[in-house]
Enzyme design. Structure first.
Site, short mmCIF file in Angstrom:
data_model
loop_
_atom_site.label_atom_id
_atom_site.label_comp_id
_atom_site.label_asym_id
_atom_site.label_seq_id
_atom_site.Cartn_x
_atom_site.Cartn_y
_atom_site.Cartn_z
N SER A 115 -7.22 -1.17 10.61
CA SER A 115 -7.90 -2.16 9.54
C SER A 115 -9.17 -2.61 10.13
O SER A 115 -9.54 -2.25 11.23
CB SER A 115 -6.90 -3.35 10.06
OG SER A 115 -7.61 -4.69 9.44
N GLY A 130 -10.75 -18.57 12.71
CA GLY A 130 -10.83 -17.20 13.15
C GLY A 130 -11.82 -16.19 12.25
O GLY A 130 -11.81 -15.09 12.34
N LYS A 141 -3.45 -3.30 16.31
CA LYS A 141 -4.26 -2.31 15.64
C LYS A 141 -4.94 -1.81 16.53
O LYS A 141 -5.03 -0.24 16.73
CB LYS A 141 -4.94 -2.79 14.28
CG LYS A 141 -4.24 -3.25 13.13
CD LYS A 141 -3.11 -2.22 12.86
CE LYS A 141 -2.42 -2.59 11.58
NZ LYS A 141 -1.13 -1.89 11.24
N TYR A 169 -2.31 -9.61 16.03
CA TYR A 169 -2.31 -8.76 14.69
C TYR A 169 -3.42 -7.63 14.97
O TYR A 169 -3.17 -6.45 15.06
CB TYR A 169 -2.37 -9.35 13.35
CG TYR A 169 -2.61 -8.22 12.17
CD1 TYR A 169 -1.71 -7.39 11.99
CD2 TYR A 169 -3.91 -8.21 11.66
CE1 TYR A 169 -1.87 -6.45 10.95
CE2 TYR A 169 -4.09 -7.15 10.56
CZ TYR A 169 -3.18 -6.30 10.49
OH TYR A 169 -3.21 -5.32 9.37
N LEU A 185 11.99 1.07 12.56
CA LEU A 185 11.51 1.85 13.47
C LEU A 185 11.71 1.38 15.08
O LEU A 185 11.60 2.16 15.96
CB LEU A 185 9.85 1.83 13.43
CG LEU A 185 9.20 2.36 12.16
CD1 LEU A 185 7.85 2.39 12.26
CD2 LEU A 185 9.92 3.65 11.66
N ILE A 225 0.90 -1.07 0.08
CA ILE A 225 -0.17 -0.02 0.05
C ILE A 225 0.82 1.27 0.02
O ILE A 225 0.53 2.23 -0.82
CB ILE A 225 -1.16 0.08 1.18
CG1 ILE A 225 -1.64 -1.43 1.20
CG2 ILE A 225 -2.01 1.07 1.20
CD1 ILE A 225 -2.43 -1.53 2.58
P1 NAD Z 1 3.55 -4.55 3.38
O1 NAD Z 1 3.99 -5.59 4.42
O2 NAD Z 1 3.58 -4.68 2.01
O3 NAD Z 1 4.13 -3.23 4.10
C1 NAD Z 1 4.68 -2.62 5.08
C2 NAD Z 1 5.95 -2.44 5.05
O4 NAD Z 1 6.38 -2.11 6.57
C3 NAD Z 1 7.01 -3.29 4.59
O5 NAD Z 1 7.76 -2.88 3.53
C4 NAD Z 1 8.00 -3.79 5.60
O6 NAD Z 1 9.27 -4.15 5.23
C5 NAD Z 1 7.88 -2.65 6.60
N1 NAD Z 1 8.13 -2.48 7.99
C6 NAD Z 1 7.67 -3.62 8.54
N2 NAD Z 1 8.10 -3.36 10.12
C7 NAD Z 1 8.89 -2.36 10.02
C8 NAD Z 1 9.62 -1.52 10.98
N3 NAD Z 1 9.52 -2.09 12.25
N4 NAD Z 1 10.68 -0.69 10.57
C9 NAD Z 1 10.55 -0.24 9.42
N5 NAD Z 1 9.84 -0.70 8.32
C10 NAD Z 1 8.85 -1.90 8.80
O7 NAD Z 1 1.86 -4.27 4.19
P2 NAD Z 1 0.99 -3.61 3.39
O8 NAD Z 1 -0.22 -4.54 2.79
O9 NAD Z 1 1.24 -2.45 2.59
O10 NAD Z 1 0.22 -2.84 4.73
C11 NAD Z 1 0.53 -1.50 5.32
C12 NAD Z 1 -0.27 -1.29 6.58
O11 NAD Z 1 -1.44 -1.47 6.39
C13 NAD Z 1 0.15 -2.50 7.63
O12 NAD Z 1 0.29 -1.63 8.69
C14 NAD Z 1 -0.77 -3.33 7.58
O13 NAD Z 1 -1.17 -3.76 8.69
C15 NAD Z 1 -2.10 -2.33 7.16
N6 NAD Z 1 -3.02 -3.12 6.64
C16 NAD Z 1 -2.82 -3.89 5.55
C17 NAD Z 1 -4.03 -4.37 5.11
C18 NAD Z 1 -3.82 -5.48 3.80
O14 NAD Z 1 -4.85 -6.15 3.49
N7 NAD Z 1 -2.74 -5.53 2.96
C19 NAD Z 1 -5.37 -4.42 5.63
C20 NAD Z 1 -5.51 -3.70 6.46
C21 NAD Z 1 -4.41 -2.93 7.15
#
Ligand code: NAD
Ligand code: UDP
Length: 342
Positions: A124, A293, A152, A148, A59, A12
């Protein structure tokens, strides 16, 4: 002034980077690359014909994060970085709590130190637990069914408490429904490691021949055809929602949650059919037991995002399927190889 994008190399995040740059915003990206590939950011640069600072920073390392704030004029943050696999979070709860919560604590502390108080957080629809009523509104009861989901919920609470303590903060909690699709160019998209957990990447890997067949988890739910119903939203629509949220934060303080979904529910079988029709492929599937779940039905009421942010999802399911398929066909091995399977 620049917007810090944590997790900007991810699915995203990378699509949001493209939208932000296209609309004239300056960005700085921080990502540990723990679940992504630097190639996604190379392609963001290529698509936008723009270079931007990237820091391979975790982070969990606040000193390195501080350096990012020292070296750039950051005025707001979009916080995507986090671990996101529900099943894995059940097996590795400490890793999930540590990464998602401590990572956010560190980020907010550094933000405070540098007087940056605008943040858009990736929440989420999972915070609604097993919803009693659909479509779901933001004031529905909240609960979590996995570590997870807890991260959130807890992060939302931490951010609310932050605003209680200091009303100078401006915070948007964006509750995403089910993001799918890819950029129209087919250059960036979702690149899951290993066997995908989510429906759409699984279907497209069956279509390309990487996986034999889809297991449909349950056909005895109280839904239109017995299979699970979700609100699938195009990732580019979702990315645009972040810009609307950010623009909203510019002129206000407070903490607000917004559902980002289309408001329409599709069953697993409807998704299989939509994908087959949009891509002229056939998806082999069989019915398997319910996934522990899982909930029957989940889709958004996004009226608040429309009213307050002026945002609505525009793309339909056919386009989501076509764009997913274009990305899959052009990148059968994700970001690792460029060649197309024959
Ligand atoms: P993704 O895993 O593709 O992207 C997350 C990024 O964060 C990755 O590039 C990862 O390397 C980076 N990351 C993780 N921990 C880190 C840290 N401690 N320090 C620095 N970088 C770190 O996931 P996404 O699908 O792009 O999701 C982005 C956000 O949206 C996430 O927080 C996820 O929980 C939330 N989300 C995603 C979905 C989905 O279905 N994709 C749905 C609801 C919420
Ligand atoms: N699903 C399925 N087979 C799969 C993956 C998912 O039948 O291989 C179903 C799942 O049970 C749910 C829907 O597809 O009803 C969406 O699942 P996903 O994991 O993508 O999203 P979530 O359940 O987290 O909303």
């Amino acid at each position: 002034m620049a917007i810090l994008i944590t997790g900007g190399a991810g699915y995203i995040g990378s699509h949001t980077c493209v939208q932000l740059i296209s609309q004239g915003y300056k960005i700085v990206v921080v990502d540990s690359l723990s679940n992504s590939n630097i190639e996604s950011l190379n392609r963001v640069s290529e698509l936008t014909d723009t270079e931007f600072p990237f820091y391979n920073v975790n982070l969990l390392d606040p000193d390195s994060l501080e350096r990012v704030f020292e070296e750039n004029h950051i005025d707001s943050v979009i916080h995507f970085a986090g671990l996101k696999a529900v099943g894995e979070s059940v097996l590795r709860p400490l890793d999930y709590y540590h990464n998602n919560l401590t990572g956010t604590f560190n980020l907010c502390k550094v933000m405070e130190k540098f007087h940056v108080k605008k943040i858009v957080f990736s929440s989420s629809a999972t915070v609604y637990g097993n919803p009693k009523l659909v479509p779901i509104k933001e004031d529905a009861p909240l609960s979590a069914t996995s570590p997870y989901g807890q991260t959130k919920l807890m992060t939302e609470q931490v951010l609310r408490d932050l605003f209680e303590a200091d009303s100078g903060w401006s915070i948007a909690l964006l509750r995403y429904f089910n993001p799918i699709g890819a950029h129209l160019s087919g250059r960036i998209g979702e690149d899951p490691t290993g066997i995908p957990n989510n429906l759409m990447p699984f279907i497209s890997q069956v279509a390309i021949g990487k996986l034999d067949q889809l297991s449909i988890y349950g056909n005895d739910y109280a839904t239109v055809d017995g299979t699970g119903v979700r609100d699938y939203i195009h990732v580019v629509d979702l990315a645009k929602g972040h810009i609307k949220a950010l623009e909203h934060l510019m002129g206000t303080t407070g903490v607000e949650a917004f559902n980002l979904g289309t408001g329409k529910g599709y069953s697993v079988l409807q998704m299989v059919k939509a994908f087959e029709k949009a891509t002229r492929t056939a998806i082999t599937y069989s019915i398997a037991p319910r996934r522990p779940g899982d909930i029957a039905e989940c889709y958004a009421d996004s009226t608040k995002a429309k009213k307050v942010l002026g945002w609505v999802a525009e793309k339909e399911i056919e386009e989501m399927c076509r764009d997913t398929w274009r990305w899959q066909q052009r990148n059968p091995h994700g970001y690792k190889h460029d060649q197309v399977l024959t």
